[in-house]
Scaffold this active site. Structure first.
Site, PDB file in Angstrom:
ATOM      1  N   GLY A 215       0.813  -1.204   0.000  1.00 58.31           N
ATOM      2  CA  GLY A 215       0.000   0.000   0.000  1.00 58.31           C
ATOM      3  C   GLY A 215       0.846   1.252   0.000  1.00 58.31           C
ATOM      4  O   GLY A 215       2.075   1.188   0.125  1.00 58.31           O
ATOM      5  N   PRO A 216       0.230   2.430  -0.134  1.00 61.83           N
ATOM      6  CA  PRO A 216       0.966   3.697  -0.174  1.00 61.83           C
ATOM      7  C   PRO A 216       1.718   3.945   1.136  1.00 61.83           C
ATOM      8  O   PRO A 216       1.327   3.450   2.200  1.00 61.83           O
ATOM      9  CB  PRO A 216      -0.143   4.748  -0.374  1.00 61.83           C
ATOM     10  CG  PRO A 216      -1.339   3.980  -0.852  1.00 61.83           C
ATOM     11  CD  PRO A 216      -1.228   2.616  -0.274  1.00 61.83           C
ATOM     12  N   SER A 217       2.772   4.720   1.038  1.00 58.60           N
ATOM     13  CA  SER A 217       3.521   5.097   2.241  1.00 58.60           C
ATOM     14  C   SER A 217       2.625   5.876   3.190  1.00 58.60           C
ATOM     15  O   SER A 217       1.792   6.677   2.764  1.00 58.60           O
ATOM     16  CB  SER A 217       4.733   5.958   1.860  1.00 58.60           C
ATOM     17  OG  SER A 217       5.629   5.232   1.046  1.00 58.60           O
ATOM     18  N   GLY A 218       2.814   5.639   4.491  1.00 58.11           N
ATOM     19  CA  GLY A 218       2.024   6.335   5.493  1.00 58.11           C
ATOM     20  C   GLY A 218       0.657   5.724   5.716  1.00 58.11           C
ATOM     21  O   GLY A 218      -0.166   6.276   6.452  1.00 58.11           O
ATOM     22  N   GLY A 219       0.417   4.573   5.102  1.00 58.37           N
ATOM     23  CA  GLY A 219      -0.903   3.958   5.233  1.00 58.37           C
ATOM     24  C   GLY A 219      -1.131   3.247   6.551  1.00 58.37           C
ATOM     25  O   GLY A 219      -2.266   3.008   6.944  1.00 58.37           O
ATOM     26  N   GLY A 220      -0.016   2.867   7.253  1.00 59.00           N
ATOM     27  CA  GLY A 220      -0.155   2.199   8.549  1.00 59.00           C
ATOM     28  C   GLY A 220       0.521   0.844   8.621  1.00 59.00           C
ATOM     29  O   GLY A 220       0.387   0.135   9.626  1.00 59.00           O
ATOM     30  N   LYS A 221       1.289   0.463   7.586  1.00 55.74           N
ATOM     31  CA  LYS A 221       1.934  -0.854   7.569  1.00 55.74           C
ATOM     32  C   LYS A 221       2.935  -1.008   8.714  1.00 55.74           C
ATOM     33  O   LYS A 221       2.932  -2.018   9.426  1.00 55.74           O
ATOM     34  CB  LYS A 221       2.631  -1.078   6.220  1.00 55.74           C
ATOM     35  CG  LYS A 221       1.694  -0.990   5.013  1.00 55.74           C
ATOM     36  CD  LYS A 221       2.417  -1.308   3.722  1.00 55.74           C
ATOM     37  CE  LYS A 221       3.492  -0.306   3.358  1.00 55.74           C
ATOM     38  NZ  LYS A 221       2.939   1.034   3.070  1.00 55.74           N
TER      39      LYS A 221
ATOM     40  N   GLU B 263      10.961  -5.142   4.214  1.00 53.73           N
ATOM     41  CA  GLU B 263      11.765  -5.120   2.989  1.00 53.73           C
ATOM     42  C   GLU B 263      13.215  -5.482   3.314  1.00 53.73           C
ATOM     43  O   GLU B 263      14.148  -4.688   3.143  1.00 53.73           O
ATOM     44  CB  GLU B 263      11.692  -3.746   2.329  1.00 53.73           C
ATOM     45  CG  GLU B 263      12.124  -3.744   0.869  1.00 53.73           C
ATOM     46  CD  GLU B 263      11.266  -4.666   0.007  1.00 53.73           C
ATOM     47  OE1 GLU B 263      11.755  -5.738  -0.338  1.00 53.73           O
ATOM     48  OE2 GLU B 263      10.103  -4.328  -0.281  1.00 53.73           O
TER      49      GLU B 263
END
Length: 586
Positions: free
Chosen positions: A377-383, A509
Site C-alpha cells: 500500500g501507499p507510504s504512510g498507510g499504517g503498515k 523489505e
C-alpha cells in the site's frame, strides 16, 4: 518533544521527595554516622583554635608563655586536617554511592520503559537526567550538605563560647545577622531562581547538541551547517544572558556581604579595643573574638550556597522522580507460550499515536501458522504501525490482537519477543563488534560458538565480507555500524534473525539494501528460514511478495483488499495500478 518543567521555588514537598530519593539508594546509616562524627570532630578542633590562640597571646602578654602552647596549636591544626580529610572522604563516598544508586535506578528504569515514552521525550533530555541531574544530587550530598552540617555545628559552638567569654560583645556582633538576612534574602532568592533556570536551559541545550551530533551525516548532506550554527548560537546567547543575570546579582550581593562583614569587624575591633583598654577583656580574648567572627563568615556563605544548590537539587529530584514514576513494560507478567503453531488474529484493531488522529481503523485479518503475509500500500498507510503493534511497542486503542484464543497481552512480553525475529529497513546496529551484533540480545550470547556464527553469516550471505576484515568476528563496526555499508549492515541483521531461530518472522523489505547477486542468495536463505514459520513482510517492491499466501493492502489506515497477487490484480484497482507501474520495470 516534552519540555523541562518551568522553574519554580522548592517546597517542603520537594525536600521530602529529595530525602525519599536519597534513602531509596539504601546508603549505609553507619557510614553516614561515621561521616557526621568526623564533621563533629572537625568542628570541635576548629572551635579550639581561637581559644588556643587566646592562651598563646595572653601568655606572651602576661609573661606566662610556655612551649606547650605552641605545641597545642600545632597539634590542633594537625588533628583538624586529619578529621576534616577523613570526614570529607567518607561523605564524598556517600555521595558517590548515592549517585551510583540513582544512575542504576534510572538506567534500569529507562531500558524498561515503553517506546511511547521515547516518542514524547528527547533522548538528550533523558541522558541529562541520568548524568547531570544525578551529579547535582551527588554534589549536594558530598559537598554542600557536609558544609551545611559543619556550619550549623560551628555556629552553635561559637555562640555558646562567645556568650561565656563576653555576652555583651556577642550581642554587638550578632546584630549583623538579621541585617545580613534582610539585605541578602531577596537577592538570594533571585540567584537561586536564575541558577535553576540556567540548569534547565543547559539540559535542553545538551539535548539539542546530542541530537545534532548523532545526525551529523544528515546535517552535512543537507548543507545545514549554517542553520545549526544559527540555532546553536541562539541557545548559547540565551545561556549567556542567563549567566549575565546571575553575575549581576552576584556582583551586588558579594560586595554587600563583604562591606557588612568588614563593618562588623571594624566595629568589633573598635568596641573590643575600648574594653581591652578598660581591662574588661584581654588582648587574647579580642583576637579570639575576631577569629570566631571569621569562622562565622564561612557558615553564612555556606548556607547561601547550600540553599541555592538545594534549589537545583529540588528540580533534579522532580525530573528524576518523573522518570522513576513512569509505567514500565510488564515484561514478566503473563504466561509463557509457544506461538509457533498458532494463528495470529487482528480483530477490529484501531490505533492512534495522537488523540483523534487514527493511524489504523478497525483492521481485521487472520494468519494461519506457516503463512507468508505481506502488507502493501501507499507510504504512510499504517503498515509499519501494524508491525509496531505486533512487536507490542504499543497497545491498540480498541479491538484485540490474539494468538490462538489468548490476547497477546496475556503472554509474557519476554516470551513473546523472544519468539520473533525482526529485520527492518533501518539496518539497526549497536556499536561494538560483528560478534556482539549477531548475538545481540540472546541470554547465552557469550556461549554461542564461532562455528554457529559463521554458519548464520553464510546463510545471510555475509561470511565472505566478514572474512575479509582483519578482526573478522571481532571486527569493530563503529557507532551504529557506520563502518559497514548499508547492504552489509542489512546482512548482519539477517544473520541475527537466523541465529535467534524465531517462531515468527517480521521483515520490513529485508533485502532492500542488497545488490542483485546478494539479494538472490539472501532471498534463497530467507525462504529456508521462512519454511514452517509465520512470516510478515512489508513490501515496497511488489516483486518480492507475488508468492505471498496473503497480501493485505493498507491505505489511509484501512484494510481495503485481501488476497493473493492474482486475486488482487482482478479485484483491487489501486493494487493493479501499483503492480503495472512496478512489475513492468523489473
Amino acid at each position: 518533544m516534552q519540555k523541562i518543567p518551568e522553574t519554580k521555588p522548592p517546597t517542603k514537598q520537594d525536600l521530602k521527595k529529595f530525602m525519599q530519593l536519597v534513602w531509596s539508594t539504601k546508603i549505609s546509616k553507619g557510614l553516614i554516622a561515621i561521616g557526621l562524627a568526623g564533621s563533629l570532630l572537625t568542628t570541635l578542633t576548629q572551635l579550639m583554635i581561637p581559644l588556643a590562640t587566646q592562651q598563646f597571646i595572653d601568655g606572651i602578654e602576661f609573661d606566662q608563655f610556655a612551649p606547650w602552647m605552641v605545641a597545642l596549636i600545632i597539634g590542633i591544626f594537625i588533628f583538624q586536617v586529619i578529621f576534616n580529610g577523613f570526614s570529607n572522604y567518607v561523605l564524598h563516598k556517600i555521595g558517590q554511592r548515592v549517585v551510583a544508586g540513582l544512575r542504576t535506578f534510572l538506567w534500569n528504569k529507562v531500558i524498561k520503559l515503553p517506546v511511547s515514552f521515547f516518542d514524547q521525550h528527547a533522548s538528550g533530555e533523558v541522558v541529562s537526567r541520568i548524568t547531570n541531574d544525578t551529579t547535582i544530587v551527588q554534589n549536594l550530598i558530598s559537598s554542600f550538605f557536609p558544609q551545611f552540617i559543619n556550619g550549623i555545628l560551628s555556629l552553635t559552638g561559637i555562640f555558646i563560647i562567645l556568650v561565656l567569654m563576653d555576652w555583651q560583645m556577642t550581642i554587638v556582633m550578632l546584630t549583623a545577622v538579621p541585617l545580613a538576612l534582610i539585605m541578602t534574602r531577596p537577592l538570594g532568592k533571585k540567584i537561586a531562581k536564575v541558577s535553576r533556570e540556567m540548569q534547565d536551559e543547559t539540559a535542553l541545550f545538551s539535548g539539542k547538541i546530542q541530537q545534532t551530533i548523532a545526525e551529523i551525516r544528515l546535517m552535512k548532506s543537507s548543507t545545514a551547517e549554517q542553520y545549526e550554527q544559527d540555532k546553536g548560537q541562539e541557545d548559547i546567547t540565551k545561556l549567556y544572558q542567563i549567566g549575565l543575570k546571575e553575575g549581576k546579582y552576584m556582583a551586588i550581593i558579594s560586595p554587600l556581604i563583604y562591606t557588612l562583614m568588614m563593618g562588623v569587624m571594624v566595629f568589633v575591633i573598635g568596641y573590643g579595643g575600648v574594653r581591652v583598654a578598660q581591662g574588661i577583656m584581654t588582648t587574647g580574648q579580642l583576637v579570639a573574638f575576631l577569629l570566631y567572627l571569621f569562622q562565622i563568615i564561612f557558615p553564612v556563605i555556606t548556607f547561601m550556597n547550600f540553599f541555592m544548590q538545594m534549589q537545583k537539587a529540588a528540580g533534579a529530584t522532580e525530573r528524576i522522580s518523573g522518570i522513576l514514576d513512569e509505567q514500565e513494560e510488564a515484561r514478566q507478567q503473563g504466561k509463557e507460550k509457544n506461538i509457533a503453531d498458532l494463528p495470529i488474529i487482528f480483530d477490529q484493531v484501531s490505533f492512534a499515536y495522537e488523540a483523534e488522529k487514527e493511524v489504523l481503523q478497525s483492521i481485521s485479518f487472520e494468519t494461519r501458522p506457516g503463512e507468508k503475509i505481506a502488507f502493501a500500500g501507499p507510504s504512510g498507510g499504517g503498515k509499519s504501525t501494524i508491525f509496531a503493534l505486533l512487536e507490542r511497542f504499543y497497545t491498540p486503542d480498541s479491538g484485540e490482537i490474539r494468538v490462538g484464543d489468548d490476547p497477546i497481552e496475556q503472554i509474557a512480553l519476554n516470551s513473546w519477543r523472544s519468539q520473533i525475529g525482526y529485520v527492518s529497513q533501518e539496518n539497526a546496529m549497536m556499536s561494538g563488534t560483528i560478534r556482539s551484533n549477531v548475538s545481540y540480545g540472546l541470554p547465552d550470547a557469550e556461549s554461542v560458538s564461532d562455528e554457529r556464527l559463521w554458519e548464520v553469516l553464510e546463510m545471510a550471505y555475509a561470511k565472505e565480507f566478514v572474512k575479509q576484515f582483519p578482526g573478522q568476528l571481532d571486527e569493530p563496526i563503529g557507532e551504529r555500524g557506520l563502518k559497514l555499508s548499508g547492504g552489509q549492515r542489512q546482512r548482519i541483521n539477517i544473520a541475527r534473525a537466523f541465529l535467534r531461530d524465531p517462531k515468527v518472522l517480521m521483515m520490513d523489505e529485508a533485502t532492500a539494501s542488497l545488490d542483485s547477486q546478494s539479494e538472490e542468495k539472501v532471498s534463497d536463505a530467507l525462504k529456508k528460514l521462512m519454511d514452517g514459520r509465520t512470516t510478515f513482510v512489508i513490501a515496497h517492491r511488489l516483486s518480492t511478495i507475488v508468492d505471498a499466501d496473503k497480501i493485505l493492502f493498507i491505505e489511509n489506515g484501512q484494510l481495503t483488499g485481501v488476497g493473493k497477487h492474482d486475486e488482487l490484480l482482478k479485484t483491487h484497482p489501486l493494487y493493479r495500478s501499483f503492480a503495472h507501474q512496478q512489475l513492468k520495470n523489473e
